[in-house]
Design a protein around this motif. Structure first.
Motif, short mmCIF file in Angstrom:
data_model
loop_
_atom_site.label_atom_id
_atom_site.label_comp_id
_atom_site.label_asym_id
_atom_site.label_seq_id
_atom_site.Cartn_x
_atom_site.Cartn_y
_atom_site.Cartn_z
N HIS A 109 3.77 10.91 4.39
CA HIS A 109 3.50 9.74 5.19
C HIS A 109 3.61 8.41 4.26
O HIS A 109 4.41 7.37 5.03
N ASP B 186 -2.29 9.08 18.68
CA ASP B 186 -2.05 10.25 18.25
C ASP B 186 -0.71 10.78 18.92
O ASP B 186 -0.11 11.12 18.19
N ARG C 45 -3.06 18.31 9.38
CA ARG C 45 -2.19 17.86 9.71
C ARG C 45 -2.42 16.20 8.59
O ARG C 45 -1.31 15.95 8.05
N GLY D 279 1.82 9.28 16.88
CA GLY D 279 1.67 9.59 15.51
C GLY D 279 1.33 8.63 14.79
O GLY D 279 1.42 8.44 13.44
N LEU D 280 0.48 7.77 15.42
CA LEU D 280 -0.03 6.55 14.66
C LEU D 280 -1.79 6.92 14.26
O LEU D 280 -2.21 7.81 14.77
N GLN D 281 -2.07 6.36 13.06
CA GLN D 281 -3.47 6.22 12.62
C GLN D 281 -4.17 5.30 13.15
O GLN D 281 -3.54 4.28 13.47
N VAL D 282 -5.38 5.49 13.30
CA VAL D 282 -6.12 4.34 13.69
C VAL D 282 -7.27 4.18 12.87
O VAL D 282 -8.11 4.98 12.49
N LEU D 283 -7.43 3.19 12.33
CA LEU D 283 -8.46 2.29 11.48
C LEU D 283 -9.48 1.67 12.29
O LEU D 283 -8.99 0.79 13.12
N LEU D 284 -10.84 1.91 12.11
CA LEU D 284 -11.63 1.35 13.02
C LEU D 284 -12.67 0.41 12.25
O LEU D 284 -13.15 0.57 11.34
N GLU E 37 -7.56 6.38 20.42
CA GLU E 37 -7.16 7.66 19.52
C GLU E 37 -6.24 8.57 20.10
O GLU E 37 -5.10 9.01 19.64
N GLN F 208 -9.18 2.97 2.21
CA GLN F 208 -9.54 3.01 3.63
C GLN F 208 -10.32 4.05 4.04
O GLN F 208 -10.25 5.26 3.62
N VAL F 209 -10.96 3.87 5.24
CA VAL F 209 -11.60 4.91 5.99
C VAL F 209 -11.08 5.25 7.40
O VAL F 209 -11.16 4.26 8.10
N LEU F 210 -10.83 6.52 7.30
CA LEU F 210 -10.31 7.02 8.65
C LEU F 210 -11.40 7.87 9.47
O LEU F 210 -12.23 8.81 8.87
N ALA G 115 6.29 5.26 5.29
CA ALA G 115 5.68 4.04 5.49
C ALA G 115 6.74 3.01 4.61
O ALA G 115 6.83 2.04 4.86
N ARG H 215 -1.19 -2.17 5.19
CA ARG H 215 -1.64 -1.20 5.63
C ARG H 215 -1.86 -0.97 7.32
O ARG H 215 -2.06 0.15 7.79
N HIS I 256 0.60 -1.27 0.03
CA HIS I 256 -0.30 0.17 -0.10
C HIS I 256 0.76 1.08 0.09
O HIS I 256 0.57 2.20 -0.71
N ALA I 257 1.90 1.36 0.93
CA ALA I 257 2.55 2.43 1.11
C ALA I 257 3.37 2.97 -0.49
O ALA I 257 3.45 4.05 -0.87
N GLN J 282 0.22 15.90 5.64
CA GLN J 282 1.00 14.36 5.56
C GLN J 282 0.82 13.51 4.37
O GLN J 282 1.48 12.60 4.19
N GLY J 283 -0.37 14.06 3.57
CA GLY J 283 -0.85 13.25 2.54
C GLY J 283 -1.34 11.94 2.90
O GLY J 283 -1.31 10.93 2.42
N ARG J 284 -2.00 11.94 4.07
CA ARG J 284 -2.63 10.80 4.90
C ARG J 284 -3.95 10.49 4.28
O ARG J 284 -4.50 9.40 4.12
N PHE K 284 -21.98 5.11 8.72
CA PHE K 284 -20.48 4.68 8.84
C PHE K 284 -20.60 3.15 7.95
O PHE K 284 -19.84 3.27 7.13
N GLU L 156 2.78 2.70 10.22
CA GLU L 156 2.40 3.66 11.21
C GLU L 156 0.85 3.81 11.39
O GLU L 156 0.22 4.98 11.62
#
Lengths: 322, 322
Positions: free
Chosen positions: B35, B72, A95, B75-80, B68, A77-79, B39, B101, A35-36, A99-101, A64, B46
């Motif tokens: 990002h 945070d 941010r 600096g990690l993202q969280v996927l639910l 979260e 992906q959904v954040l 990665a 991912r 993915h990265a 960061q292009g996230r 959701f 991350e």
DNA sequence: ATGAAAGCGCTAACAA
DNA sequence: TTGTTAGCGCTTTCAT
């Protein structure tokens, strides 16, 4: 080459057997694109963010799911973000973009103002699709709030009620004014007089509903029915009625907009209007994807399926006039 | 070089003014590391994934916030993810891992079996921290369920109740057996006889609670109080009591474990035991991060803050013996 | 119709 | 102490 075969590039001319050979080897190796690396090369994150005021509100549940389903189809992906958590100073959204996230947002603003600022900050960097509200010159998807409130009101009218109050939402909420309009429309179409003091701007919380109910029921002339703009507020209305010693549905009928699992946990169970929240979620992402590929913003109203009345125990025929 | 300064690499020796110069330029340019490139280079996403049975259950609200917040900081993202959405055949979790991912999971298994399979599939590829349940040889974080149930029971005992029933959870839930143990402990420490038929395995849904309550209240000898293992089930208990024409709290006291906003929407408002869900979320991520940097799995119990009784309106002194 | 190679933005190893 | 560079895995352009 291999890459284009695996991604089913239609512009690629390749022999059938080459295609097959490549695909066979790929699946045998259990190949999965990293993915990265994709994100880096393509310079997009393949991630969208859904921001709602409070993710644990059951009303968002269906939406959701719609967002997830549509995103999944597109391999996105959904954040999930909660706008209530956003401090004015924390530019979390910004941010994410820097960061292009994330490639874009499906955003439901809360009544609070802060989010609009955050929105401003990100809106010219990545596409934003607004949920439940129209914006200026950006995409949006809303529901048929007017129709829903009209349906709810007509249900009460059909039961013989004429003294119908409206427990509406907070002033900045666009949904509130649309729902008020639907209520007003149903009343005037039935030639029933509408008392201005019987439309109260409350909020979408149980406590707001409770206070509105107590207020309305403390008047010398009480309504015999209430259209409540939000199911969570309706929880409070039920409570306020009980505290005011008014029995539901014998003395007071209650219909609420939105149908969640909470509707069957109350006593009596709530009559509600079910809204196509799932479809709204899907449409939000669909539109965001369209924007990502260069299309212009649209403003859509989800009309299919239409709002539908779910009759339970909180509504009954109007009591005889004293 | 520049990279190491910006990432505050402690092993790097650099002159103070060079550091400052680099940082100044970076912030002036509004530099934000990309990002995807990070990665790719670091070969980790991350990103961690929080998987719960149903994300819109208010009980998860606080936990989600904890997750979260901790993520945070790192600096990690969280996927639910919602485990209830996981079809047995859809290896969504697996795909996330294969595509690189996510780096790991904080996972709450539901009572259903499927998730265990999914868990098996991913567990030896990336670390998994279990929530609310011990696993074999992998990290976990649980709450003091026994203490919470004991506290709830002691509250009823202190009000003079002795005919106390327990509406417990489904059989596979570890939380259920721990809470039963706490109830049993409080009862025996107070030398109060416990009737086996008064401990009923229900479930964590309103409907399960409702049925359990009706069952218990239909017996010739009724309990005067109930410890309910889950607040959502307690919503159903309240309803079942009303349907059985048993008044809460006059004839029946109800305490539930977990304190969410729903507790104040009921009539009467629910007395509950508040659990440190926020801290559990934080600890889950903290532990996952530790695992990611090579540490061994731990099994921790969150004891700080301890469970605390929130007294509201659903509990009262035991009625006089007839 | 297929293969080779450049380069996305970053970090870490290596040179200077 | 600081500057230079290879290479992470992918897509896409350019040769073959």
């Amino acid at each position: 080459m291999v890459s284009r075969i695996l991604n089913n590039d239609p512009r690629l001319r390749a022999r059938e057997d080459t295609r097959d050979r490549v695909k066979a080897v790929a699946s045998q190796l259990g190949y999965m694109p990293n993915h990265a690396a994709r994100a880096l090369r393509l310079s997009h994150a393949e991630t969208v963010s859904l921001v709602v005021p409070d993710a644990t509100n059951p009303i968002f549940s269906e939406m959701f799911r719609g967002v997830e389903d549509e995103a999944d189809i597109a391999g996105l992906q959904v954040l999930l973000g909660q706008s209530l958590d956003l401090r004015p100073d924390s530019n979390l959204l910004r941010r994410l973009v820097d960061q292009g996230r994330v490639d874009g947002f499906v955003l439901q603003v809360s009544a609070r103002q802060e989010v609009h600022e955050a929105e401003q900050a990100i809106a010219d960097r990545v596409p934003v699709v607004l949920i439940h509200a129209r914006g200026q010159r950006r995409g949006s998807v809303i529901l048929d709030d007017e129709g829903a409130a009209q349906l709810a009101t007509e249900h009460l009218l059909a039961l013989g009620h004429t003294d119908i109050a409206m427990v509406s939402g907070p002033v900045p909420a666009q949904t509130a004014s649309r729902r008020e309009k639907g209520y007003a429309r149903a009343m005037s179409e039935a030639h029933v007089r509408r008392r201005p003091t019987w439309t109260v701007k409350a909020g979408y919380s149980p406590e707001a509903g409770r206070q509105a109910a107590r207020h309305l029921l403390s008047k010398p002339r009480r309504p015999t029915a209430m259209v409540v703009a939000n199911i969570n507020a309706a929880l409070g209305v039920l409570k306020g009625a009980r505290e005011s010693k008014v029995s539901v549905p014998d003395e007071l009928s209650v219909v609420a907009i939105h149908d969640t699992w909470l509707a069957t946990t109350t006593f009596p169970e709530l009559t509600t209007v079910r809204m196509p929240l799932y479809q709204m979620g899907r449409e939000g992402v669909r539109q965001l994807i369209a924007r990502l590929s260069g299309q212009r913003p649209e403003d859509v109203v989800i009309t299919d399926p239409p709002p539908v009345l779910v009759e339970r125990e909180s509504t009954a025929e109007a009591p005889r006039r004293r």
